[in-house]
Every structure is written in C-alpha cells, then in structure tokens.
Design an enzyme around this catalytic site. Structure first.
Site, PDB file in Angstrom:
ATOM      1  CD  GLU A   1      -3.028   3.023  -9.136  1.00 43.81           C
ATOM      2  OE1 GLU A   1      -3.939   3.773  -8.815  1.00 43.81           O
ATOM      3  OE2 GLU A   1      -2.166   2.612  -8.321  1.00 43.81           O
TER       4      GLU A   1
HETATM    5  C1  TNX Z   1      -5.249   2.803  -5.899  1.00 44.82           C
HETATM    6  S1  TNX Z   1      -6.500   0.202  -6.099  1.00 44.82           S
HETATM    7  C2  TNX Z   1      -4.272   1.840  -5.843  1.00 44.82           C
HETATM    8  C3  TNX Z   1      -3.318   1.851  -4.706  1.00 44.82           C
HETATM    9  C4  TNX Z   1      -3.578   2.987  -3.768  1.00 44.82           C
HETATM   10  C5  TNX Z   1      -5.050   3.164  -3.589  1.00 44.82           C
HETATM   11  C6  TNX Z   1      -5.412   4.206  -2.581  1.00 44.82           C
HETATM   12  C7  TNX Z   1      -5.149  -0.152  -6.717  1.00 44.82           C
HETATM   13  C8  TNX Z   1      -5.065  -1.434  -7.352  1.00 44.82           C
HETATM   14  N1  TNX Z   1      -4.172   0.751  -6.664  1.00 44.82           N
HETATM   15  O1  TNX Z   1      -2.011   1.894  -5.193  1.00 44.82           O
HETATM   16  O2  TNX Z   1      -2.960   2.702  -2.570  1.00 44.82           O
HETATM   17  O3  TNX Z   1      -5.620   3.494  -4.819  1.00 44.82           O
HETATM   18  O4  TNX Z   1      -6.772   4.176  -2.306  1.00 44.82           O
END
Ligand code: TNX
Length: 563
Positions: free
Chosen positions: A356
């Site tokens: 992300e």
């Molecule tokens: C996605 S899964 C994220 C996290 C969040 C999560 C909540 C991932 C690698 N990143 O930053 O906490 O969703 O479900």
C-alpha cells in the site's frame, strides 16, 4: 491389555517393614500389601478407556494407528526421561512444566543414553529415525509413552500432540483430581509445509510483552513455527533503534484511537525472541517500507518527501505516508534500522513490508524495493515482503506474502517463475481481523466475513493459479489490530480460526475434511475454557454442552468466553 502391576517390596515401605518382630522373607508380602496390589490391579482392569481418542488431534496427524488395548494412565510417580542432549532436555523440562500444574505430580526430568518409558514418558532423539526436520513418532502403550524424533523440534511437536491426548483438565492452572489417561497406539507425523505462522500487528495498538508471550503459547500448541511481528506503521513505531532514538522517543507514543502506544526495548524484544525460540518458533520482524511510515516521519521529518513533519496519526486509513525514495538519507536510515533489527534477530528473515505504498509508483517503487532487498541480503538475511514486491527484481531466496482475495494474480505468478517463494495469507480466508459474522463485536469485513469453515476450506497448495505447490513455503494468519485493544480481543479473533490455518499448514491434504475438523476442534473448547482463554463460540462448531470450568478460576475472569 493393561498389565497387572508387578509387585516390588523395595518400592513399598509397608512390605519391607517386619511384622511382629519377625522379618519377612524379601519376596513374601503381607496380606495388606497384597490386598492393596490386587485393588490397584482390579482398578486398572475395570478402568474406563481413555476419554480422548488418538485421532482427536489438531492439526490432524499424518498417520494414526489407535490401539485401545494399550491405553495408559500417567502415574503420580512418572519420570520424564530424555536423550542426553540440551535441546531434548529443554523439551522434557517444557513438558514437565505443562503437566505439573494440573496433575500436581513432581514429574522429575532425567537423561539417559537410551531413554525408556518404564511407566513414564521418554523423549528419544534418534538421528537415524526417518522423520524429517520437524516430524515425530508417538507411541503410547501400557509401559508408558515414547516420543521419537530426529530433532528437538520434532520432540516438541510430539509433546504438543501428547498434551492434546490428555483430558481437558490438563489445562487447569492448579491441581485437579483426574484420571490422566492417554489413548494407546502410534502416531507418525510431519508437516506438509515448512512455514506455518501468524502475524500480530503491534503498531496499530501496542501489546505488552506478556500478551505477545501468550500469543506465542497459542501458536506453539498448534505447531505453528513463525511469529511475524508487524513492528512499525503510521500509528506507531514499536522497536527501539539506538541510532535513531526518536523513532520510539517520539514515534511510539501514539496508537489508533489516541491511546498511549508503547514500544519494546531491545531487552523486551530479545525476551520475545527467546520465549518463541524455546517453543521452536522463529520471530519474523517487519519494518514496513516505504509506506506505512507516518510515525517515523513525525520523529524524523528529514525522511519525509517535503521534509516537513506530518501530524501524528491515530486513524485507520492507509496509503498516505512514505519515506523519500530520492534521498540518500533514507537509505542510511534503512540500513541502520534493518542492521539493528537483524542483529537482534537470530532467525533468517527480515520482512520489509512494501504494501500500500500508493504514492511511490512504477520504477521508483521497484528501484526502492531492489535497493532495500540488497541491504537485507548484505545483512545476511532473507527478504520477506507483501506480494506488492512482486514486480521488483528477484533476489536469492526472496519470499512474497500473498494477501489477495482472488487466486488469479499473474504478477505474483510471474515473480514465482523468477524464483520467489510464497507465504499464503489470502485476505478472504486467513485474515484474522475479519469478522466471523456481521455481529462480531470487533474486526473488519473488507475481505468478507470469515467463519471457521471459510478459514478452513481452501488449499494452500492449489490456491493461486499458475503457482505450483513446490513454490509455496507455507501459510500465515495475519491479525491486524486497528479494532483490537486487549489480549481478550486478540484471542477472540484467533480462536478458533488459528487452528484451522494451522491444520492447512501442517496436515497432509488427505486428512482434510470439514466434518472431522469441526468435531476435533470442538474438543478444544473445554481446553480453552479450562485455561481461562477467550474464544469465539462459533455456532458451526459442536462445542460440548458443559465445558469444564476449573474451580480455581478468578471470578473476575469467569466470563471470558463469548456466547
Ligand atoms: C491491509 S494487508 C493492510 C493493513 C491493514 C489491513 C486491515 C496489508 C499488507 N495491509 O495495513 O491493517 O488491510 O485489514
């Protein structure tokens, strides 16, 4: 069949005591002693069979051969004898610690060149046994219990199986009166995948060392061997770094919702690592880069793209922060931080996040990742990262953690063709922060609702299109903690889904079956209740009607299970 206990006057002081001044010949016991021996023998013959079945194990073992004529009852005077090897003796000591509280038995630990049960428990390290790096064989018969393995890790897993074959009262923290019967027969077992893990996000909410140790215990019970700690994120930096002290001095003082946050000192972290190691669990530390870094930018604005400190963040959005990929200072920071974390971490992995980072795109992103991967390799560690790392160049041994919700992912499949191995954490099956049902009091639902069956019913070996089973290193169940604020919250989301993921990582596919799993899992409700552990009473599991609640429990904790 149970054998009639042999009579040994030397072991029975009453038998050796002269009667009416006339010494008895050594092998002619008096009537009272004979009566006692007969009573014991009759009790053994009339005893009910062991209440547990040899097949009642989670994760399901590779091979089980029950023999109900060989049931055995742990006697008060049992001894635990292990091969004369420090790691085997440590497993024996661990077993004694597991069994002493509920049984109240002394269970002394000794060593021997060729350990034999002799009405006790023998842990035999046998390098010639063809059981692999983590496998074991468990033999229960009327002479006692023998666990055989080629490694101490295998012995440890044999001990975890043994523990599940005792009645649920064995989980009581204080002595209880019970018949400590074990079902007879043989189990031969080894895992399907070498990597079986869970992740705890200690960044969104901070959790005390004691809470992490409790999570480690839950992992160990189900033969998971990796604890991934998500140590840094926008809301807080949780690990002390001497060369950049404000990371914790400033960056650790926040968490989601405005709580006080917190961080692990190096001593705290070492304590977690060694507690895990004693349970044959490797800690995988994650420093999430280049995104999820707001807490670092608050502490060190020089790392921010505009060199201005952002405000501390206590919300739950993602994808807005990043360290400046164009500034050399950023790579000094990464080398220092990863260097200190690597030095604290005996395990082979360093997780560099990579998820992300919405504002670091294309070649800037892949260039950043490739440079960071090289830093990790230079520290002698192997890169793990979320599957967003896939487009970046391959580096020997690199592992991608896949968290998609749709098994079609050509970019990840391509990275596998270039040599990457995978840890599977499909968001819609393995994300333990997803709610079980709409009324689950905490958790998310962006990847869907995950009831126990959804957590269980998928196959890591075939889940991703165009990825062969051989590329799958294993599975991991991540627990993100935006909505999780206590150990009870953690346990509510972990149990009973963690055992489902553990079984996918451990058990051979031929054992897979929902109805069998559901029944075996149900038997763990009384165990958790007895140990005072919170769990979700998932309606699809046939929990026994009256779980054993130990009398010794603190009334304040009596209501820790949910209905
Ligand atoms: C996605 S899964 C994220 C996290 C969040 C999560 C909540 C991932 C690698 N990143 O930053 O906490 O969703 O479900």
């Amino acid at each position: 069949m149970s054998t009639i206990p042999s009579f040994d006057p030397a072991a029975d002081p009453a038998a050796a005591t002269p009667t009416a001044g006339v010494p008895l010949p050594a092998r002619e016991p008096d009537a009272a002693t004979l009566a006692r021996a007969a009573e014991r023998a009759a009790a053994e013959l009339l005893a009910p069979p062991a209440p547990q079945r040899l097949t009642d194990v989670v994760p399901a073992p590779q091979q089980v051969q029950p023999d109900p004529t060989e049931d055995w009852v742990l006697p008060a005077e049992a001894v635990i004898v292990a091969s004369a090897d420090p790691a085997a003796l440590a497993v024996a000591a661990h077993l004694a610690e597991l069994l002493r509280p509920a049984t109240g038995y002394p269970l002394p630990v000794t060593d021997a060149t060729a350990p034999d049960p002799a009405d006790g428990i023998a842990l035999v390290l046998d390098e010639t046994a063809d059981l692999g790096a983590e496998g074991y064989r468990l033999d229960i018969n009327t002479n006692g219990v023998r666990v055989t393995a080629g490694t101490a890790t295998g012995l440890f897993y044999g001990v975890q199986t043994l523990r599940q074959l005792l009645p649920p009262a064995i989980e009581s923290p204080a002595p209880v009166t019970a018949r400590w019967a074990l079902p007879g027969g043989t189990i031969t077992d080894a895992p399907r995948f070498p990597y079986r893990g869970a992740m705890l996000d200690v960044a969104r909410h901070f959790f005390a060392v004691e809470d992490v140790l409790k999570v480690i215990e839950h992992l160990a019970r189900y033969k998971l061997n990796h604890l991934h700690l998500h140590l840094t994120d926008d809301q807080g930096w949780r690990i002390a770094i001497d060369s950049w002290p404000k990371l914790t001095g400033v960056g650790a003082t926040t968490e989601v919702g405005g709580g006080p946050g917190g961080h692990y000192t190096k001593a705290d972290y070492r304590r977690i690592v060694s507690y895990a190691a004693a349970r044959h669990i490797t800690v995988v530390p994650e420093i999430d880069l280049p995104g999820h870094t707001n807490s670092a930018l608050v502490a060190y604005p020089e790392l921010a793209p505009d060199k201005i400190a952002p405000p501390p963040y206590t919300g739950t959005e993602v994808g807005f922060s990043y360290v400046d990929p164009a500034d050399e200072r950023t790579y000094d920071f990464i080398a220092d931080v990863l260097g200190e974390v690597a030095a604290l971490t005996p395990g082979p992995w360093l997780h560099i996040g990579g998820d992300e980072a919405f504002k670091v795109k294309g070649e800037v992103y892949t260039g950043f990742v490739e440079r960071t991967q090289r830093i990790v390799a230079g520290l002698g560690k192997t890169v793990v990262g979320w599957h967003q790392l896939a487009p970046a160049g391959h580096l020997d041994g690199r592992v991608l953690q896949w968290w998609g919700t749709n098994g079609e992912d050509p970019t990840t499949a391509d990275a596998v063709r270039r040599g990457a191995r995978l840890i599977l954490s499909p968001g819609n099956h393995a994300y333990l922060d997803m709610k079980y049902a709409p009324d689950t009091p905490i958790g998310h639902d962006w990847a869907g609702l995950i009831d126990v069956r959804k957590a269980y019913d998928w196959d890591p070996g075939t889940h991703l299109t165009d990825v062969p089973t051989e590329a799958v290193l294993g599975v991991e169940a991540p627990l993100w903690t935006e909505s999780v604020t206590s150990l009870a919250d953690i346990e509510l989301l972990l149990l009973p889904r963690l055992p489902a993921i553990a079984e996918l990582g451990w058990s051979p596919r031929h054992t897979h079956g929902w109805s069998g799993f559901r029944d075996r899992l149900a038997a763990h409700g009384p165990r958790w209740a007895t140990a005072g552990t919170t769990f979700h009473r998932a309606p699809e599991i046939p929990w026994p009607a009256t779980p054993t609640i130990p009398e010794q429990r603190d009334p304040d904790q009596a209501d820790t299970t949910t209905s």
